[in-house]
Design a protein around this motif. Structure first.
Motif, PDB file in Angstrom:
ATOM      1  N   ALA A  59     -18.928  -4.434  74.002  1.00 50.49           N
ATOM      2  CA  ALA A  59     -20.183  -4.139  74.702  1.00 50.49           C
ATOM      3  C   ALA A  59     -19.914  -3.158  75.829  1.00 50.49           C
ATOM      4  O   ALA A  59     -18.900  -3.264  76.522  1.00 50.49           O
ATOM      5  CB  ALA A  59     -20.806  -5.419  75.261  1.00 50.49           C
ATOM      6  N   VAL A  60     -20.810  -2.205  76.010  1.00 52.18           N
ATOM      7  CA  VAL A  60     -20.684  -1.211  77.065  1.00 52.18           C
ATOM      8  C   VAL A  60     -21.921  -1.263  77.946  1.00 52.18           C
ATOM      9  O   VAL A  60     -23.051  -1.199  77.450  1.00 52.18           O
ATOM     10  CB  VAL A  60     -20.517   0.212  76.485  1.00 52.18           C
ATOM     11  CG1 VAL A  60     -20.420   1.238  77.606  1.00 52.18           C
ATOM     12  CG2 VAL A  60     -19.289   0.286  75.581  1.00 52.18           C
ATOM     13  N   GLN A  66     -18.881  -0.226  82.367  1.00 54.38           N
ATOM     14  CA  GLN A  66     -17.953  -1.312  82.064  1.00 54.38           C
ATOM     15  C   GLN A  66     -17.881  -1.536  80.559  1.00 54.38           C
ATOM     16  O   GLN A  66     -18.896  -1.601  79.874  1.00 54.38           O
ATOM     17  CB  GLN A  66     -18.381  -2.597  82.756  1.00 54.38           C
ATOM     18  CG  GLN A  66     -17.417  -3.756  82.554  1.00 54.38           C
ATOM     19  CD  GLN A  66     -17.925  -5.057  83.146  1.00 54.38           C
ATOM     20  OE1 GLN A  66     -19.109  -5.392  82.978  1.00 54.38           O
ATOM     21  NE2 GLN A  66     -17.070  -5.784  83.826  1.00 54.38           N
ATOM     22  N   VAL A  67     -16.658  -1.674  80.050  1.00 50.21           N
ATOM     23  CA  VAL A  67     -16.421  -1.919  78.636  1.00 50.21           C
ATOM     24  C   VAL A  67     -15.876  -3.336  78.483  1.00 50.21           C
ATOM     25  O   VAL A  67     -14.833  -3.671  79.041  1.00 50.21           O
ATOM     26  CB  VAL A  67     -15.421  -0.904  78.057  1.00 50.21           C
ATOM     27  CG1 VAL A  67     -15.149  -1.201  76.584  1.00 50.21           C
ATOM     28  CG2 VAL A  67     -15.945   0.517  78.222  1.00 50.21           C
ATOM     29  N   LEU A  68     -16.583  -4.175  77.738  1.00 54.30           N
ATOM     30  CA  LEU A  68     -16.179  -5.556  77.523  1.00 54.30           C
ATOM     31  C   LEU A  68     -15.738  -5.756  76.083  1.00 54.30           C
ATOM     32  O   LEU A  68     -16.374  -5.253  75.158  1.00 54.30           O
ATOM     33  CB  LEU A  68     -17.329  -6.519  77.836  1.00 54.30           C
ATOM     34  CG  LEU A  68     -17.832  -6.560  79.278  1.00 54.30           C
ATOM     35  CD1 LEU A  68     -18.972  -7.557  79.405  1.00 54.30           C
ATOM     36  CD2 LEU A  68     -16.710  -6.916  80.235  1.00 54.30           C
ATOM     37  N   LEU A  69     -14.657  -6.519  75.916  1.00 55.18           N
ATOM     38  CA  LEU A  69     -14.153  -6.856  74.594  1.00 55.18           C
ATOM     39  C   LEU A  69     -14.166  -8.371  74.435  1.00 55.18           C
ATOM     40  O   LEU A  69     -13.558  -9.096  75.237  1.00 55.18           O
ATOM     41  CB  LEU A  69     -12.727  -6.341  74.403  1.00 55.18           C
ATOM     42  CG  LEU A  69     -12.536  -4.823  74.395  1.00 55.18           C
ATOM     43  CD1 LEU A  69     -11.056  -4.484  74.322  1.00 55.18           C
ATOM     44  CD2 LEU A  69     -13.287  -4.180  73.238  1.00 55.18           C
ATOM     45  N   ALA A  70     -14.856  -8.854  73.411  1.00 50.31           N
ATOM     46  CA  ALA A  70     -14.839 -10.269  73.062  1.00 50.31           C
ATOM     47  C   ALA A  70     -13.749 -10.467  72.024  1.00 50.31           C
ATOM     48  O   ALA A  70     -13.761  -9.827  70.970  1.00 50.31           O
ATOM     49  CB  ALA A  70     -16.195 -10.696  72.506  1.00 50.31           C
ATOM     50  N   THR A  71     -12.802 -11.361  72.303  1.00 48.83           N
ATOM     51  CA  THR A  71     -11.606 -11.463  71.480  1.00 48.83           C
ATOM     52  C   THR A  71     -11.263 -12.913  71.154  1.00 48.83           C
ATOM     53  O   THR A  71     -11.862 -13.853  71.681  1.00 48.83           O
ATOM     54  CB  THR A  71     -10.386 -10.835  72.194  1.00 48.83           C
ATOM     55  OG1 THR A  71      -9.851 -11.769  73.145  1.00 48.83           O
ATOM     56  CG2 THR A  71     -10.754  -9.546  72.915  1.00 48.83           C
ATOM     57  N   HIS A  72     -10.259 -13.076  70.326  1.00 50.47           N
ATOM     58  CA  HIS A  72      -9.694 -14.385  69.998  1.00 50.47           C
ATOM     59  C   HIS A  72      -9.128 -15.068  71.239  1.00 50.47           C
ATOM     60  O   HIS A  72      -9.018 -16.291  71.300  1.00 50.47           O
ATOM     61  CB  HIS A  72      -8.601 -14.183  68.951  1.00 50.47           C
ATOM     62  CG  HIS A  72      -7.812 -15.403  68.626  1.00 50.47           C
ATOM     63  ND1 HIS A  72      -8.349 -16.482  67.954  1.00 50.47           N
ATOM     64  CD2 HIS A  72      -6.519 -15.720  68.878  1.00 50.47           C
ATOM     65  CE1 HIS A  72      -7.418 -17.409  67.807  1.00 50.47           C
ATOM     66  NE2 HIS A  72      -6.303 -16.983  68.348  1.00 50.47           N
ATOM     67  N   PHE A  76     -12.586  -9.765  77.921  1.00 54.95           N
ATOM     68  CA  PHE A  76     -11.784  -8.867  78.742  1.00 54.95           C
ATOM     69  C   PHE A  76     -12.623  -7.682  79.215  1.00 54.95           C
ATOM     70  O   PHE A  76     -13.462  -7.171  78.477  1.00 54.95           O
ATOM     71  CB  PHE A  76     -10.589  -8.328  77.958  1.00 54.95           C
ATOM     72  CG  PHE A  76      -9.507  -9.337  77.721  1.00 54.95           C
ATOM     73  CD1 PHE A  76      -8.409  -9.416  78.567  1.00 54.95           C
ATOM     74  CD2 PHE A  76      -9.591 -10.216  76.653  1.00 54.95           C
ATOM     75  CE1 PHE A  76      -7.407 -10.346  78.350  1.00 54.95           C
ATOM     76  CE2 PHE A  76      -8.599 -11.154  76.421  1.00 54.95           C
ATOM     77  CZ  PHE A  76      -7.503 -11.220  77.278  1.00 54.95           C
ATOM     78  N   ASP A  77     -12.341  -7.244  80.450  1.00 53.17           N
ATOM     79  CA  ASP A  77     -12.886  -6.002  80.977  1.00 53.17           C
ATOM     80  C   ASP A  77     -11.883  -4.904  80.663  1.00 53.17           C
ATOM     81  O   ASP A  77     -10.838  -4.787  81.321  1.00 53.17           O
ATOM     82  CB  ASP A  77     -13.101  -6.121  82.487  1.00 53.17           C
ATOM     83  CG  ASP A  77     -13.714  -4.865  83.096  1.00 53.17           C
ATOM     84  OD1 ASP A  77     -13.825  -3.840  82.384  1.00 53.17           O
ATOM     85  OD2 ASP A  77     -14.067  -4.906  84.291  1.00 53.17           O
ATOM     86  N   ALA A  78     -12.184  -4.103  79.640  1.00 51.71           N
ATOM     87  CA  ALA A  78     -11.266  -3.060  79.201  1.00 51.71           C
ATOM     88  C   ALA A  78     -11.370  -1.809  80.051  1.00 51.71           C
ATOM     89  O   ALA A  78     -10.628  -0.851  79.818  1.00 51.71           O
ATOM     90  CB  ALA A  78     -11.527  -2.723  77.734  1.00 51.71           C
ATOM     91  N   THR A  79     -12.277  -1.803  81.036  1.00 51.09           N
ATOM     92  CA  THR A  79     -12.366  -0.681  81.959  1.00 51.09           C
ATOM     93  C   THR A  79     -11.157  -0.667  82.884  1.00 51.09           C
ATOM     94  O   THR A  79     -10.749   0.389  83.379  1.00 51.09           O
ATOM     95  CB  THR A  79     -13.655  -0.772  82.794  1.00 51.09           C
ATOM     96  OG1 THR A  79     -14.751  -1.060  81.934  1.00 51.09           O
ATOM     97  CG2 THR A  79     -13.929   0.528  83.530  1.00 51.09           C
ATOM     98  N   LYS A  80     -10.588  -1.830  83.144  1.00 55.43           N
ATOM     99  CA  LYS A  80      -9.424  -1.950  84.016  1.00 55.43           C
ATOM    100  C   LYS A  80      -8.155  -1.711  83.219  1.00 55.43           C
ATOM    101  O   LYS A  80      -8.113  -1.892  82.007  1.00 55.43           O
ATOM    102  CB  LYS A  80      -9.398  -3.327  84.671  1.00 55.43           C
ATOM    103  CG  LYS A  80     -10.648  -3.620  85.495  1.00 55.43           C
ATOM    104  CD  LYS A  80     -10.540  -4.957  86.188  1.00 55.43           C
ATOM    105  CE  LYS A  80     -11.811  -5.273  86.984  1.00 55.43           C
ATOM    106  NZ  LYS A  80     -12.068  -4.269  88.028  1.00 55.43           N
ATOM    107  N   ARG A  81      -7.093  -1.284  83.910  1.00 53.18           N
ATOM    108  CA  ARG A  81      -5.805  -1.035  83.290  1.00 53.18           C
ATOM    109  C   ARG A  81      -4.733  -1.856  83.973  1.00 53.18           C
ATOM    110  O   ARG A  81      -4.429  -1.616  85.132  1.00 53.18           O
ATOM    111  CB  ARG A  81      -5.438   0.461  83.371  1.00 53.18           C
ATOM    112  CG  ARG A  81      -6.454   1.382  82.740  1.00 53.18           C
ATOM    113  CD  ARG A  81      -6.477   1.249  81.213  1.00 53.18           C
ATOM    114  NE  ARG A  81      -7.408   2.194  80.617  1.00 53.18           N
ATOM    115  CZ  ARG A  81      -8.681   1.931  80.397  1.00 53.18           C
ATOM    116  NH1 ARG A  81      -9.179   0.748  80.696  1.00 53.18           N
ATOM    117  NH2 ARG A  81      -9.470   2.835  79.869  1.00 53.18           N
TER     118      ARG A  81
END
Length: 296
Positions: A59-60, A66-72, A76-81
């Motif tokens: 989701a963006v 902000q880029v969100l990843l729904a995972t196993h 997660f906030d994939a905008t951060k490194r």
């Protein structure tokens, strides 16, 4: 006919399809990055690293980027490194944003140490995924395909179901198993991707019609009530200006797509984000070209 298997499909053979969903977002655009691939070319560059091998949704936020990843392994906030965990560790097999800012719906299984029931049924967050409340079907449903519409929620747990509030459900007779359910919170048009073709509903998921003229799309999403994008199993990208009734081929994304999200861009050129086996990539020209999402 099922889609070609992925890691997620192998983990859930009963669905006989890759059960990855797409996410609808509002019709605002974020600041535009420049695309770097030649027109119509696939992306071979690696995007930002994924926090999990099992990406179930993307989701963006068009306002914040902000880029969100729904995972196993959780959200997660994939905008951060590197990507930063939000909330607890739960296997979010189904995930979709609601109409209001910071509202998300999800389903799946509780993670290690979680006190939530298994399966999760439908849960909701009002704080961007930090905490979750139980809505319905706890211990009963693991919704692998999930989307929100103007009328409510459409979900699939082996049975296609619709709900006006996420609590009371009505079963829908459907002779297909959706890999992806794609809707928009300001519309009652819903797309269901299957290996036999694209199913389309214009009444919030109550009735369905096979769109035999559409490409066989595996992933789909809406940028606005009328503007949609879809990706075939081989990465070929298509866009639609009429809510999925007709489609135009635009380009291709490489890398083995696991999830995608679509946001509003220039007219009929939505921005398409994809989580691939090699990282996150983005197109700002309706899928004609892609680049790593963190490229300058």
């Amino acid at each position: 006919m099922p889609f070609p298997p992925t890691d997620r499909a192998r983990r859930v053979p009963a669905l006989a399809a890759v059960v990855l969903f797409t996410l609808s977002v509002s019709a605002c655009a974020a600041p535009e990055p420049a695309a770097t691939s030649p027109a119509g070319a696939a992306t071979h560059s690696q995007g930002p690293a994924l926090p999990s091998a099992h990406i179930h949704g993307l989701a963006v936020d068009p306002d914040t980027g902000q880029v969100l990843l729904a995972t196993h392994d959780g959200l997660f906030d994939a905008t951060k490194r590197p990507a930063a965990k939000i909330g607890g560790t739960n296997d979010l097999m189904g995930f979709t944003p609601g109409k209001e800012q910071g509202v998300f719906y999800a389903s799946g299984h509780p993670g290690e140490g979680s006190s939530l029931p298994n399966p999760l049924g439908l849960i909701r967050s009002r704080d961007g995924g930090k905490t979750w409340e139980l809505l319905s079907r706890q211990g009963e449903s693991d919704f692998h395909a999930l989307t929100s519409t103007k009328s409510g929620i459409v979900a699939y747990d082996g049975t296609l179901r619709v709900s006006p509030d996420g609590k009371a459900w009505t079963s829908v007779k459907a002779a297909f198993a959706p890999a992806v359910l794609a809707g928009h919170p300001d519309s009652d048009t819903v797309l269901a991707t299957t290996g036999d073709g694209l199913q389309r509903s214009i009444d919030g998921g109550a009735t369905w019609t096979l769109n035999s003229a559409a490409p066989v799309i595996q992933f789909a999403g809406f940028a606005s009530p009328g503007e949609a994008a879809g990706v075939e199993p081989d990465g070929t990208v298509h866009v639609s200006a009429d809510g999925g009734a007709t489609w135009t081929r635009t380009g291709r994304v490489d890398g083995g797509v696991q999830a995608m999200s679509v946001v509003k861009g220039q007219k009929w050129k939505p921005w398409i984000w994809a989580a691939t086996d090699s990282g996150i990539v983005v197109s700002t020209d309706g899928g004609a070209t892609f680049r790593p999402a963190d490229a300058d």
